[in-house]
Design a protein around this motif. Structure first.
Motif, PDB file in Angstrom:
ATOM      1  N   LEU A 311       0.808  -1.215   0.000  1.00  0.00           N
ATOM      2  CA  LEU A 311       0.000   0.000   0.000  1.00  0.00           C
ATOM      3  C   LEU A 311       0.844   1.269   0.000  1.00  0.00           C
ATOM      4  O   LEU A 311       0.452   2.284  -0.580  1.00  0.00           O
ATOM      5  N   LYS A 312       1.996   1.235   0.648  1.00  0.00           N
ATOM      6  CA  LYS A 312       2.835   2.436   0.695  1.00  0.00           C
ATOM      7  C   LYS A 312       3.452   2.780  -0.658  1.00  0.00           C
ATOM      8  O   LYS A 312       3.997   3.872  -0.822  1.00  0.00           O
ATOM      9  N   GLN A 313       3.369   1.875  -1.618  1.00  0.00           N
ATOM     10  CA  GLN A 313       3.828   2.205  -2.966  1.00  0.00           C
ATOM     11  C   GLN A 313       2.862   3.134  -3.685  1.00  0.00           C
ATOM     12  O   GLN A 313       3.256   3.809  -4.652  1.00  0.00           O
ATOM     13  N   LEU A 314       1.616   3.188  -3.245  1.00  0.00           N
ATOM     14  CA  LEU A 314       0.605   4.018  -3.888  1.00  0.00           C
ATOM     15  C   LEU A 314       0.817   5.472  -3.455  1.00  0.00           C
ATOM     16  O   LEU A 314       0.197   5.970  -2.510  1.00  0.00           O
ATOM     17  N   LYS A 315       1.712   6.152  -4.156  1.00  0.00           N
ATOM     18  CA  LYS A 315       2.143   7.486  -3.745  1.00  0.00           C
ATOM     19  C   LYS A 315       1.037   8.525  -3.869  1.00  0.00           C
ATOM     20  O   LYS A 315       1.039   9.528  -3.165  1.00  0.00           O
ATOM     21  N   ARG A 316       0.100   8.326  -4.777  1.00  0.00           N
ATOM     22  CA  ARG A 316      -0.962   9.310  -4.998  1.00  0.00           C
ATOM     23  C   ARG A 316      -2.294   8.909  -4.365  1.00  0.00           C
ATOM     24  O   ARG A 316      -3.307   9.554  -4.619  1.00  0.00           O
ATOM     25  N   LEU A 317      -2.286   7.863  -3.574  1.00  0.00           N
ATOM     26  CA  LEU A 317      -3.519   7.411  -2.929  1.00  0.00           C
ATOM     27  C   LEU A 317      -3.988   8.450  -1.915  1.00  0.00           C
ATOM     28  O   LEU A 317      -3.207   8.925  -1.092  1.00  0.00           O
ATOM     29  N   ARG A 318      -5.270   8.822  -2.001  1.00  0.00           N
ATOM     30  CA  ARG A 318      -5.834   9.827  -1.099  1.00  0.00           C
ATOM     31  C   ARG A 318      -6.916   9.245  -0.200  1.00  0.00           C
ATOM     32  O   ARG A 318      -7.067   9.683   0.933  1.00  0.00           O
ATOM     33  N   CYS A 319      -7.670   8.294  -0.701  1.00  0.00           N
ATOM     34  CA  CYS A 319      -8.774   7.734   0.079  1.00  0.00           C
ATOM     35  C   CYS A 319      -8.783   6.220  -0.072  1.00  0.00           C
ATOM     36  O   CYS A 319      -8.750   5.703  -1.190  1.00  0.00           O
ATOM     37  N   LEU A 320      -8.823   5.522   1.052  1.00  0.00           N
ATOM     38  CA  LEU A 320      -8.875   4.064   1.074  1.00  0.00           C
ATOM     39  C   LEU A 320     -10.085   3.648   1.894  1.00  0.00           C
ATOM     40  O   LEU A 320     -10.169   3.949   3.089  1.00  0.00           O
ATOM     41  N   THR A 350       5.616  13.401   6.277  1.00  0.00           N
ATOM     42  CA  THR A 350       5.724  14.695   6.932  1.00  0.00           C
ATOM     43  C   THR A 350       4.376  15.413   6.875  1.00  0.00           C
ATOM     44  O   THR A 350       3.440  14.986   6.187  1.00  0.00           O
ATOM     45  N   GLU A 351       4.276  16.528   7.582  1.00  0.00           N
ATOM     46  CA  GLU A 351       3.028  17.285   7.589  1.00  0.00           C
ATOM     47  C   GLU A 351       2.727  17.893   6.226  1.00  0.00           C
ATOM     48  O   GLU A 351       1.567  18.124   5.882  1.00  0.00           O
ATOM     49  N   ALA A 352       3.782  18.168   5.443  1.00  0.00           N
ATOM     50  CA  ALA A 352       3.587  18.775   4.128  1.00  0.00           C
ATOM     51  C   ALA A 352       3.071  17.767   3.109  1.00  0.00           C
ATOM     52  O   ALA A 352       2.479  18.156   2.099  1.00  0.00           O
ATOM     53  N   GLU A 353       3.294  16.474   3.343  1.00  0.00           N
ATOM     54  CA  GLU A 353       2.860  15.447   2.402  1.00  0.00           C
ATOM     55  C   GLU A 353       1.371  15.154   2.578  1.00  0.00           C
ATOM     56  O   GLU A 353       0.804  15.327   3.660  1.00  0.00           O
ATOM     57  N   GLN A 354       0.772  14.689   1.484  1.00  0.00           N
ATOM     58  CA  GLN A 354      -0.650  14.330   1.509  1.00  0.00           C
ATOM     59  C   GLN A 354      -0.839  13.013   2.250  1.00  0.00           C
ATOM     60  O   GLN A 354      -0.237  11.999   1.909  1.00  0.00           O
ATOM     61  N   HIS A 355      -1.687  13.008   3.267  1.00  0.00           N
ATOM     62  CA  HIS A 355      -1.924  11.806   4.050  1.00  0.00           C
ATOM     63  C   HIS A 355      -3.089  11.014   3.452  1.00  0.00           C
ATOM     64  O   HIS A 355      -3.978  11.563   2.805  1.00  0.00           O
TER      65      HIS A 355
END
Length: 367
Positions: A311-320, A350-355
């Protein structure tokens, strides 16, 4: 006119009649001296009219072709003629439209061409293609726990449709091949539209949805897999452990740069082994109590491999969205599992990255 019809009082010059006047005839035609036709005219006299359009009478304008019988000017006639000629002799200038308008046209063409599953044989069943609706499971609010009906036990989470979940109305459509072959420009402008807007569904049907998804992406090019934005996937818990985790890692790698939203259904393993090396949900039946379920962390507290290398490979994932089908899990357990998964996915960011937002859902019972 015939030249002989004129008397000696006029002269002929290149086929045009020259005004009458005194002339001096010489022996050769080239040596003749002709009077200036405008000699003796006073242009300042009010009796002399200029041929400007402003000074023309209605009759003179009509004779000179400045206006038509219906009052239209010459410029308006030219415009009407050009418009009529353009409509009759040329095609609509589609490529002259702004790109945003062309993209909107491609969007409607895409929606007008739904994908129809092919029935290979009368006896071969195919999955029914219909909308899949879920409700979000949310923790009860403090006000709910203070109601007279509340007991001393832990309040039960509630399912609601107001929570932000992925849309179940995404299309299952395609682009007509005839349109993609019109030109290279139209091809490159519209080819990604089905991959960006469609929801790609892989369910357990005679084999695990993981096996179906991997078989599908192997027939695609890299730009196609990296452009897929939304997917719904059914997995068996054993697909996320042991030797099957490599297949899961391969699938996440193919979606690493494109996937934005993932609707994931994890079913407790049980039953026999189906075709394709995975457990068949058709053979397995409903989840059984005590069946192994997918974990978030191992006994040492480390994040499971299917999350760390998958799952951590999905760099652009926004909603699961996660739907857990486990016979001996209540809603509180499912909600806590999803919270742990969200924490594991975002712990290194980090806080700047999209969670990534993980939402615990269940199948809507009234639909």
């Amino acid at each position: 006119m015939v030249r002989d019809e004129f008397d000696d009082g006029c002269d002929w010059d290149g086929g045009n009649v020259v005004p009458w006047g005194p002339i001096q005839c010489e022996q050769h035609e080239a040596d003749r001296i002709l009077p200036d036709p405008v000699d003796g005219l006073d242009f300042e006299s009010p009796s002399i009219k200029s041929l400007n359009k402003e000074n023309l009478s209605e009759f003179e304008a009509l004779m000179l072709g400045e206006v038509s019988n219906d009052g239209s000017s010459e410029d308006e006639l030219d415009i009407d003629t050009a418009t009529t000629s353009s409509e009759d002799d040329t095609f609509f200038p589609f490529m002259d439209l702004p790109l945003e308008i062309r993209q909107q046209i491609y969007h409607w063409i895409h929606l007008m061409n739904p994908i129809r599953l092919t029935q290979f044989a009368p006896w071969y069943p195919i999955p029914v293609n219909r909308g899949y609706f879920v409700n979000a499971i949310t923790a009860p609010s403090e006000n709910d726990s203070n109601t007279p009906e509340a007991s001393d036990e832990t309040p039960r989470p509630t399912a609601t449709r107001t929570a932000p979940i992925l849309s179940p109305w995404r299309p299952y459509s395609c682009m007509p091949t005839s349109m993609l072959r019109v030109s290279k420009q139209i091809y490159y402008e519209s080819r990604e539209l089905p991959f960006r807007n469609n929801e790609f569904v892989f369910v357990n049907w005679f084999a695990s949805g993981l096996w179906a998804a991997r078989s599908f992406i192997r027939g695609l090019q890299s730009w196609q897999t990296q452009t897929m934005h939304y997917a719904r996937l059914e997995l068996l818990s054993r697909d996320l452990a042991g030797r099957y985790v490599d297949e899961w890692r391969e699938l996440c790698g193919a979606w690493s740069e494109g996937l934005r939203g993932l609707r994931l259904k994890i079913l407790s393993s049980g039953g026999g082994v189906g075709t394709g090396g995975g457990v068949s949900w058709v053979v397995a039946g409903s989840p059984q109590r005590g069946a192994p379920t997918a974990g978030v962390r191992d006994e040492e507290g480390k994040v499971e491999e299917w999350i760390e290398n998958g799952l951590k490979q999905l760099k652009r994932l926004r909603c699961l969205e996660v739907e857990l089908s486990a016979a001996d899990w209540d809603d509180n357990t499912k909600l806590e599992w999803c919270r742990n998964l969200e924490e594991a996915l975002n712990e290194s960011k980090t806080e700047a990255e999209q969670h990534v937002r993980v939402c615990c859902v269940e199948r809507a019972r009234d639909l």
